[in-house]
Design an enzyme around this catalytic site. Structure first.
Site, PDB file in Angstrom:
ATOM      1  N   SER A  91       0.827  -1.202   0.000  1.00  0.00           N
ATOM      2  CA  SER A  91       0.000   0.000   0.000  1.00  0.00           C
ATOM      3  C   SER A  91       0.860   1.250   0.000  1.00  0.00           C
ATOM      4  O   SER A  91       1.919   1.285   0.615  1.00  0.00           O
ATOM      5  CB  SER A  91      -0.924   0.024   1.216  1.00  0.00           C
ATOM      6  OG  SER A  91      -1.736   1.183   1.190  1.00  0.00           O
TER       7      SER A  91
ATOM      8  N   LYS B 125      -4.714  -6.444   3.632  1.00  0.00           N
ATOM      9  CA  LYS B 125      -4.638  -5.370   2.638  1.00  0.00           C
ATOM     10  C   LYS B 125      -6.035  -5.019   2.124  1.00  0.00           C
ATOM     11  O   LYS B 125      -6.354  -3.842   1.898  1.00  0.00           O
ATOM     12  CB  LYS B 125      -3.740  -5.802   1.472  1.00  0.00           C
ATOM     13  CG  LYS B 125      -3.700  -4.827   0.282  1.00  0.00           C
ATOM     14  CD  LYS B 125      -3.278  -3.419   0.692  1.00  0.00           C
ATOM     15  CE  LYS B 125      -2.820  -2.572  -0.480  1.00  0.00           C
ATOM     16  NZ  LYS B 125      -3.788  -2.414  -1.557  1.00  0.00           N
TER      17      LYS B 125
ATOM     18  N   HIS C   9      -7.682  -2.950   4.705  1.00  0.00           N
ATOM     19  CA  HIS C   9      -7.076  -1.612   4.597  1.00  0.00           C
ATOM     20  C   HIS C   9      -7.767  -0.818   3.503  1.00  0.00           C
ATOM     21  O   HIS C   9      -8.151   0.336   3.697  1.00  0.00           O
ATOM     22  CB  HIS C   9      -5.578  -1.738   4.306  1.00  0.00           C
ATOM     23  CG  HIS C   9      -4.942  -0.480   3.789  1.00  0.00           C
ATOM     24  ND1 HIS C   9      -5.088  -0.044   2.484  1.00  0.00           N
ATOM     25  CD2 HIS C   9      -4.170   0.444   4.410  1.00  0.00           C
ATOM     26  CE1 HIS C   9      -4.446   1.090   2.326  1.00  0.00           C
ATOM     27  NE2 HIS C   9      -3.871   1.411   3.462  1.00  0.00           N
ATOM     28  N   ASN C  10      -7.930  -1.425   2.336  1.00  0.00           N
ATOM     29  CA  ASN C  10      -8.550  -0.712   1.219  1.00  0.00           C
ATOM     30  C   ASN C  10     -10.013  -0.402   1.494  1.00  0.00           C
ATOM     31  O   ASN C  10     -10.515   0.651   1.090  1.00  0.00           O
ATOM     32  CB  ASN C  10      -8.421  -1.538  -0.062  1.00  0.00           C
ATOM     33  CG  ASN C  10      -7.018  -1.497  -0.645  1.00  0.00           C
ATOM     34  OD1 ASN C  10      -6.063  -1.200   0.052  1.00  0.00           O
ATOM     35  ND2 ASN C  10      -6.888  -1.817  -1.917  1.00  0.00           N
TER      36      ASN C  10
ATOM     37  N   GLU D  39     -10.086   2.483   3.655  1.00  0.00           N
ATOM     38  CA  GLU D  39      -9.745   3.623   2.796  1.00  0.00           C
ATOM     39  C   GLU D  39     -10.980   4.133   2.048  1.00  0.00           C
ATOM     40  O   GLU D  39     -11.197   5.346   1.952  1.00  0.00           O
ATOM     41  CB  GLU D  39      -8.665   3.185   1.807  1.00  0.00           C
ATOM     42  CG  GLU D  39      -8.220   4.226   0.810  1.00  0.00           C
ATOM     43  CD  GLU D  39      -7.255   3.634  -0.211  1.00  0.00           C
ATOM     44  OE1 GLU D  39      -7.443   3.873  -1.417  1.00  0.00           O
ATOM     45  OE2 GLU D  39      -6.315   2.932   0.199  1.00  0.00           O
TER      46      GLU D  39
END
Length: 492
Positions: A132, A189, A192-193, A196
């Site tokens: 990232s 991940k 995380h996205n 986001e």
């Protein structure tokens, strides 16, 4: 002519992310062999590097493999999906027992679960790592979230932690650590996205409230976001949002942000998180609403047509403007807490489902630098999990409980005001609904269960005794019916 086996690592795929990761690796003193399917791309890359001795261009996979010291480490930076499977199958016959294949793409975690087992069965090791930070992060220091074959970690750790972003008082703590087995890193991940997605939509909704409802100019918005970035909301996304409001279009001289079409797209990771949350039965409502907000924005032509017919309030906030700005800030912070709480709840549910032992404090530390959601706020999350590793929900950590209590009145005022004046803020609203739903001991699902049992005999549990029950609703209604209920009387 073959190259001697002198390189520390090989990298396949010289698109933007691959190229910048290769430059990052080389800049840390590691020698790297690079290969791209289009030979001219490889040649252009190596020529631009001034033929540095630690960057070796290769025109075939055989040449790439031959250039890497054993145990070989080969990193794939190619488009997620079938291309990765095809490349793995091509690499396996070229590699030796104990070599490491690394996937640094935005891969669906279940593919990494499967590929880890397949590569291990062939006698090699596999790593799937979340990367990232975008183009700049790949070049200067990304956040890395590796998982897969645990014996591979000591082999890739020195390079990964050298190229990762660094944080801490001395700037020496790498935003990279081993996440867990198989696909755990790519799952982290993905979450995380998803966070986001929620963060970006929340900031967009705060912007819209201040611009449309409060009437702030872009200059004023830049000032507000600069102020916000000096406090609890200090983060990369708030920082770049501030900067966006200061940029003018060189052609027209108008504000660039106002020239951009309000029509957003989405890649797979936000949708994946939402779909997998449904599979796990956890309410990751903020990422879901953020995905839907992008879907609605993409219906630009339909919205233009609807705007000529569907009417609502004039969207003007008529209260104290300065007080409203502070209330929006508090509502944004509270909603952000709810968003991260949902993300970590989903990680916990996935860990149980897939038998991963995840360290949530470590995960929050991985996100403190290099990545898109990096923020001061993550220090608080790391502290919460250090004090209580099995914390059920971030909102229950004392710091966050107090922050939500402090922000609650402002949060409710912002949501109510937006509904009253007709400004759409779906993610603010779902964040508050999640908070209210989670804090209530009882919810109206008892009626829902009664409805399901009435029309489908789906059964229900009771509050007063254990077991599973079914009621013959029609028979009981007829047998026990009393006088018709009296209509409500207007209160005096």
């Amino acid at each position: 002519m073959s190259q001697p086996a002198s390189c520390d690592i090989g990298l396949i795929g010289l698109a933007v992310m691959g190229e910048n990761l290769a430059l990052n690796i080389a800049s840390r003193g590691y020698s790297i062999a690079v290969y791209n399917r289009t030979a001219s791309v490889t040649d252009d890359f190596t020529a631009a590097r001034g033929k540095q001795p630690n960057v070796v261009g290769c025109h075939s996979l055989d040449q790439l493999v031959a250039a890497i010291k054993t145990p070989r480490k080969v990193m794939m930076m190619v488009k997620a999906g079938p291309a990765v499977d095809s490349l793995i199958q091509t690499l396996i016959p070229l590699l030796s027992h104990g070599d490491v294949i690394i996937d640094g793409g935005n891969t669906l975690y279940s593919d990494t679960e499967r590929r880890t087992r397949e590569v291990e069965a062939a006698g090699m090791l596999y790593v799937g790592t979340g990367v990232s930070g975008g183009e700049e992060g790949a070049l200067k220091g990304p956040s890395l979230m590796p998982s897969g074959s645990k014996p591979a970690w000591p082999l890739v750790q020195p390079i990964f932690q050298a190229i990762a972003a660094k944080v801490g008082p001395k700037g020496d703590i790498p935003c990279c650590d081993w996440v867990g087995p198989r696909g755990a890193g790519h799952y982290v991940k993905m979450v995380h996205n998803g966070i986001e997605y929620g963060d970006m939509q929340l900031i967009c909704e705060a912007y819209w409230l201040l611009k449309i409802a409060a009437g702030l100019s872009n200059d004023e918005l830049a000032h507000v976001f600069d102020d916000w970035n000096r406090g609890e909301l200090d983060s990369y996304l708030i920082e770049i949002t501030r900067d966006i409001f200061t940029v003018r279009d060189p052609d027209s001289g108008d504000w660039m942000v106002d020239k951009i079409l309000d029509k957003a797209g989405a890649k797979g990771t936000g949708k994946w998180m939402s779909q997998l949350a449904l599979d796990l039965g956890v309410p990751s409502t903020l990422v879901t609403e953020a995905v839907y907000a992008r879907c609605l924005s993409a219906m630009k032509d339909a919205r233009v047509r609807a705007s000529r017919t569907l009417k609502g309030p004039d969207q003007t906030y008529r209260g104290d403007k300065l007080a409203f700005i502070e209330q929006v800030r508090q509502a944004l912070y509270a909603s952000k807490i709810a968003s991260y709480a949902q993300g970590f709840v989903q990680l916990s549910a996935a860990a149980k489902e897939h038998d991963w032992q995840l360290d949530y404090r470590s995960i929050s530390m991985l996100w403190r630098g290099g990545c898109i959601i990096r923020a001061q706020f993550l220090e608080r999350i790391a502290d919460a999990y250090q004090k209580e590793p099995n914390l059920e929900n971030l909102m229950l950590a004392p710091y966050f409980t107090q922050a939500l209590e402090k922000s609650q009145q402002a949060w409710r005022h912002v949501v109510a005001s937006a509904a009253t004046i007709g400004v759409p803020i779906p993610v603010f609203m779902t964040a508050l609904a999640y908070y209210d739903g989670y804090r209530h001991e009882r919810l109206p699902a008892n009626l829902l269960q009664a409805q399901r049992d009435y029309f489908g005999a789906h059964t229900f549990e009771r509050t007063d005794k254990p077991g599973t029950f079914h009621t013959e609703w029609i028979d009981l209604r007829q047998a026990l019916s009393g006088p018709a209920p009296k209509p409500l009387q207007a209160s005096s």
